[in-house]
Design a protein around this motif. Structure first.
Motif, mmCIF file in Angstrom:
data_model
loop_
_atom_site.group_PDB
_atom_site.id
_atom_site.type_symbol
_atom_site.label_atom_id
_atom_site.label_comp_id
_atom_site.label_asym_id
_atom_site.label_seq_id
_atom_site.Cartn_x
_atom_site.Cartn_y
_atom_site.Cartn_z
ATOM 1 N N LYS B 3 1.692 -2.031 -4.202
ATOM 2 C CA LYS B 3 1.715 -0.868 -3.300
ATOM 3 C C LYS B 3 2.287 -1.242 -1.934
ATOM 4 O O LYS B 3 3.003 -0.468 -1.319
ATOM 5 C CB LYS B 3 0.297 -0.328 -3.140
ATOM 6 C CG LYS B 3 -0.430 -0.156 -4.470
ATOM 7 C CD LYS B 3 -0.648 1.275 -4.843
ATOM 8 C CE LYS B 3 -0.969 1.441 -6.292
ATOM 9 N NZ LYS B 3 -2.305 1.927 -6.583
ATOM 10 N N LEU B 6 5.908 -1.138 -2.102
ATOM 11 C CA LEU B 6 6.408 0.242 -2.157
ATOM 12 C C LEU B 6 6.465 0.854 -0.754
ATOM 13 O O LEU B 6 7.443 1.509 -0.389
ATOM 14 C CB LEU B 6 5.496 1.099 -3.039
ATOM 15 C CG LEU B 6 5.657 0.922 -4.542
ATOM 16 C CD1 LEU B 6 4.481 1.528 -5.268
ATOM 17 C CD2 LEU B 6 6.953 1.565 -5.004
ATOM 18 N N VAL B 7 5.392 0.628 0.002
ATOM 19 C CA VAL B 7 5.366 1.136 1.372
ATOM 20 C C VAL B 7 6.481 0.473 2.178
ATOM 21 O O VAL B 7 7.211 1.129 2.928
ATOM 22 C CB VAL B 7 3.995 0.865 2.036
ATOM 23 C CG1 VAL B 7 4.006 1.268 3.504
ATOM 24 C CG2 VAL B 7 2.899 1.591 1.289
ATOM 25 N N ARG B 10 9.893 2.070 1.299
ATOM 26 C CA ARG B 10 10.069 3.408 1.845
ATOM 27 C C ARG B 10 10.304 3.349 3.354
ATOM 28 O O ARG B 10 11.173 4.008 3.890
ATOM 29 C CB ARG B 10 8.832 4.260 1.578
ATOM 30 C CG ARG B 10 9.083 5.745 1.663
ATOM 31 C CD ARG B 10 7.875 6.503 2.145
ATOM 32 N NE ARG B 10 7.697 6.361 3.573
ATOM 33 C CZ ARG B 10 8.431 6.977 4.483
ATOM 34 N NH1 ARG B 10 9.394 7.783 4.128
ATOM 35 N NH2 ARG B 10 8.222 6.778 5.766
ATOM 36 N N GLY B 14 13.522 4.147 5.630
ATOM 37 C CA GLY B 14 13.324 5.162 6.661
ATOM 38 C C GLY B 14 14.095 4.843 7.944
ATOM 39 O O GLY B 14 14.569 5.747 8.632
ATOM 40 N N LEU B 85 -0.650 10.036 2.839
ATOM 41 C CA LEU B 85 -0.633 8.589 2.637
ATOM 42 C C LEU B 85 -2.045 8.028 2.509
ATOM 43 O O LEU B 85 -2.328 7.198 1.634
ATOM 44 C CB LEU B 85 0.069 7.962 3.848
ATOM 45 C CG LEU B 85 0.658 6.579 3.697
ATOM 46 C CD1 LEU B 85 1.701 6.565 2.605
ATOM 47 C CD2 LEU B 85 1.272 6.132 5.014
ATOM 48 N N LEU B 88 -3.910 8.624 -0.885
ATOM 49 C CA LEU B 88 -3.416 7.983 -2.100
ATOM 50 C C LEU B 88 -4.387 6.851 -2.446
ATOM 51 O O LEU B 88 -5.073 6.337 -1.566
ATOM 52 C CB LEU B 88 -2.008 7.417 -1.871
ATOM 53 C CG LEU B 88 -0.890 8.457 -1.742
ATOM 54 C CD1 LEU B 88 0.385 7.803 -1.258
ATOM 55 C CD2 LEU B 88 -0.650 9.168 -3.053
ATOM 56 N N PRO B 89 -4.457 6.494 -3.725
ATOM 57 C CA PRO B 89 -5.416 5.438 -4.088
ATOM 58 C C PRO B 89 -4.956 4.046 -3.666
ATOM 59 O O PRO B 89 -4.637 3.207 -4.496
ATOM 60 C CB PRO B 89 -5.520 5.566 -5.613
ATOM 61 C CG PRO B 89 -4.229 6.178 -6.018
ATOM 62 C CD PRO B 89 -3.759 7.029 -4.892
ATOM 63 N N VAL B 90 -4.898 3.831 -2.361
ATOM 64 C CA VAL B 90 -4.520 2.513 -1.840
ATOM 65 C C VAL B 90 -5.483 2.130 -0.733
ATOM 66 O O VAL B 90 -6.160 2.977 -0.168
ATOM 67 C CB VAL B 90 -3.088 2.490 -1.261
ATOM 68 C CG1 VAL B 90 -2.061 2.612 -2.355
ATOM 69 C CG2 VAL B 90 -2.889 3.582 -0.229
ATOM 70 N N LEU B 95 -1.190 -0.382 3.360
ATOM 71 C CA LEU B 95 -0.271 0.441 4.141
ATOM 72 C C LEU B 95 0.124 -0.276 5.422
ATOM 73 O O LEU B 95 1.301 -0.309 5.793
ATOM 74 C CB LEU B 95 -0.939 1.778 4.485
ATOM 75 C CG LEU B 95 -1.462 2.619 3.320
ATOM 76 C CD1 LEU B 95 -2.247 3.816 3.837
ATOM 77 C CD2 LEU B 95 -0.307 3.088 2.450
#
Lengths: 254, 244
Positions: B3, B6-7, B10, B14, B85, B88-90, B95
Motif C-alpha cells: 500500500k 501505491l500511495v 500516485r 501527482g 484515503l 481505506l483499509p490501510v 500513507l
C-alpha cells in the motif's frame, strides 16, 4: 444479521455536540434513509461509522468490527461515499478507480472484472479516460459510487448519493441502490423525502444530534399531524413532508 | 503491491500532473547554478570540487522543500479526499511514509539533474568523487528531513500557504540552531546541556561535516532519526485530527 451498529454514539466538537447519543442497527437487506435538517449530525454520524472521526463516547461497528479498535477489518467490509464525492482531480477516472481497488487489496484480474461490471452498471465508459476535474457533477458522483462499490462490500454508507444529479440520474441511482439492497446493509443520507419512500425500507430521522424517529416510512407518515381543512396551504406539502417537519421542529421546541 | 508503494506512485505522479514539477525543477536548477557560479564563484576558486554547489543547499532547501511538501496533506484536507484515503483499509503510517517517499524521490530527481555540473568538474580536473558522492547523499538526506518536517506541518492545516510558512519557520529553527543568534537567546536561562542539545540540532553543522569529506555516521544518524521522528509526529497529527 446486523451489519451496522452504533451504540450511544456521541461526538462533540469543542462545546458543540454534533451527535448526541445515537443508537441504531442495520441488518442485511435493509436500506435505511438517514434524514434530518442540515446540520442535524447526519454526516458526522456517517464519518464516525466509517472510522474517519473518533467518537467522543459510544462506539460504532461495521460487520461486527469496532470502527476505531479494529479499523482495517471494519473498512475492508465498508464502501463509503463521503459528502461531496471527493476524488483526486488530477487523475483519470480509470486510474482513480484502479488506485482505490489496489488500495483495497484487490488482485489485477478481480479489479478488471469488478470495474468492467461497474462501468457498465454505472455508465462510466465514456468518461473512463477523462480527468476527474473535467467531469460534470453527475459523473463525479457516479465515480464516487463506483469507488465505494469496487470491492463489493457488505456495508454501504452513502452520504447524499443523489445530491446534484438531474432527475434522470437520480432515478438511475435509486434503481442501482435498490438492486444492491438485498445483499447489503445500506445507509443513505438525504434530505429528499420522496427518495425515502422510493428506496428505503426504514427511515431514521435525526435533529440536533438526537434520534427522533426510527421506523418504516409508512409509520413515519402516520405521525403527520392532521391537516386543518380551514387553513389554505400557500405551498403544497406532501404528507411525508408534514411528518418530517412535525418531527424535526418538535425537537426545536416549536 | 504494498500500500505504501501505491500511495508513493500516485503521489509521485501527482507532481507531474500539473506544471508544478517543471517549474520546481527549473527553479531548483537555475537557483543552485546561480549560487554556484555567481555567488560562490565556482571558476575563480580554481578547485575541482563541488563545494560551491553544496554550500547553499541548507538555505535553498529551506524554501524549496516546503514548496514540495506543503501540498501533501493540506490539499487532501481541502479537497476532502482525505476522507476517502483515511477510510481505506490501510494504516496511517503507510500513507504517511508513501507520501513522504514520493516527495523525497522528487527531491532526489531534482538533485540528480545537477549531474552536468558533476561531469563538468570531472572534465576540468580530477575531483575526489567519493567526497562528491558523500555530499550528494548528505544533501538528499537533509532534503528528506526538511520534507518530513513540511509533511508534518501540512497535516495540521488545510491551507497550503499556512503549511508552507509553518514549514519554513520550523526549518529555519533547525538551520539556525547552531548559530549564536539562536544560542544567545537560550543561553541566559537554559542549562548548558539544553544549549548543547540545541546546537547539536543544527542542519548546517551536520551537513558541513558531510561536505568536509567524510560520510560521518553521527550526521547520517541525525538526519535519519529526525526523518523518522517527524514522520511519527505526522501520524500523531493525523490521529489527533480524528478526535478533534
Amino acid at each position: 444479521m446486523v451489519l451496522v451498529e452504533t451504540r450511544a454514539l456521541v461526538k462533540r466538537f469543542g462545546a458543540f455536540t454534533a451527535v448526541d447519543g445515537i443508537s441504531f442497527k442495520v441488518e442485511r437487506g435493509e436500506v435505511v434513509g438517514f434524514l434530518g435538517p442540515n446540520g442535524a449530525g447526519k454526516s458526522t454520524t456517517m464519518k464516525v461509522i466509517a472510522g474517519f472521526l473518533e467518537p467522543t463516547e459510544g462506539s460504532a461497528y461495521v460487520a461486527g468490527h469496532d470502527s476505531q479498535l479494529d479499523p482495517v477489518a471494519a473498512r475492508q467490509r465498508l464502501g463509503y461515499l463521503p459528502e461531496g464525492a471527493p476524488a483526486y482531480p488530477d487523475m483519470t477516472v480509470g486510474a482513480f478507480l484502479e488506485f482505490v481497488a489496489a488500495m483495497r487489496g484487490l488482485s489485477k484480474p478481480t479489479t478488471r472484472e469488478r470495474l468492467g461490471e461497474l462501468v457498465e452498471r454505472i455508465d462510466l465508459a465514456e468518461v473512463w479516460g477523462r480527468r476527474i476535474e473535467a467531469l460534470s457533477k453527475g459523473f463525479k458522483r457516479r465515480v464516487g459510487i463506483a469507488q465505494a462499490l469496487v470491492h463489493d462490500p457488505d456495508v454501504l454508507i452513502l452520504d447524499e448519493p443523489t445530491d446534484g444529479l438531474d432527475p434522470n440520474q437520480k432515478h438511475e441511482m435509486r434503481e442501482l441502490i435498490r438492486t444492491l439492497a438485498p445483499n447489503k446493509a445500506i445507509v443513505v443520507s438525504t434530505h429528499i423525502l420522496e427518495e425515502v419512500e422510493a428506496i428505503c425500507t426504514r427511515a431514521i430521522i435525526i435533529a440536533r444530534g438526537k434520534l427522533m424517529a426510527d421506523s418504516t416510512p409508512a409509520e413515519i407518515l402516520a405521525r403527520a399531524p392532521a391537516r386543518d381543512p380551514a387553513i389554505q396551504q400557500l405551498v403544497r406539502t406532501t404528507p411525508l413532508e408534514d411528518a418530517f417537519r412535525h418531527i424535526t421542529l418538535e425537537s426545536a421546541g416549536s | 503491491m504494498s500500500k505504501t508503494l501505491l500511495v508513493f506512485r500516485r503521489e509521485f505522479a501527482g507532481y507531474f500532473a500539473t506544471p508544478l514539477a517543471t517549474v520546481f525543477l527549473v527553479v531548483f536548477l537555475a537557483v543552485s547554478a546561480g549560487m554556484t557560479f555567481f555567488v560562490a564563484n565556482f571558476f575563480d576558486r580554481g578547485q575541482a570540487d563541488m563545494n560551491a554547489f553544496f554550500l547553499w543547499h541548507p538555505w535553498l532547501y529551506l524554501v524549496l522543500m516546503p514548496a514540495i511538501g506543503m501540498r501533501l496533506w493540506a490539499e487532501e484536507r481541502r479537497s476532502g479526499t482525505i476522507e476517502l484515503l483515511m477510510t481505506l483499509p490501510v494504516r496511517p503510517w503507510q500513507l504517511v511514509v508513501g507520501k513522504w517517499l514520493a516527495a523525497w524521490a522528487f527531491a532526489g530527481l531534482a538533485l540528480a539533474l545537477s549531474a552536468p555540473l558533476w561531469i563538468t568538474v570531472n572534465y576540468l580536473g580530477s575531483p575526489d568523487n567519493g567526497v562528491i558522492l558523500a555530499c550528494y547523499i548528505g544533501s538528499w538526506l537533509m532534503a528528506g528531513s526538511f520534507l518530513a518536517i513540511s509533511a508534518c506541518v501540512s497535516a495540521l492545516t488545510k491551507n497550503q500557504v499556512l503549511a508552507f510558512i509553518g514549514a519554513v519557520v520550523a526549518g529555519f529553527v533547525f538551520v539556525m540552531a547552531g548559530f549564536d543568534l539562536v544560542l544567545a537567546a537560550v543561553r541566559p536561562w537554559a542549562p548548558d546541556i539544553v544549549v548543547q542539545a540545541i546546537a547539536s540540532m543544527s542542519f548546517i553543522g551536520h551537513f558541513q561535516r558531510i561536505t568536509d569529506g567524510v560520510l560521518e555516521v553521527p550526521a547520517l544518524v541525525f538526519f535519519i532519526s529526525l526523518i523518522v521522528f517527524a514522520l511519527w509526529l505526522n501520524v500523531q497529527a493525523l490521529d489527533a485530527r480524528k478526535a478533534a
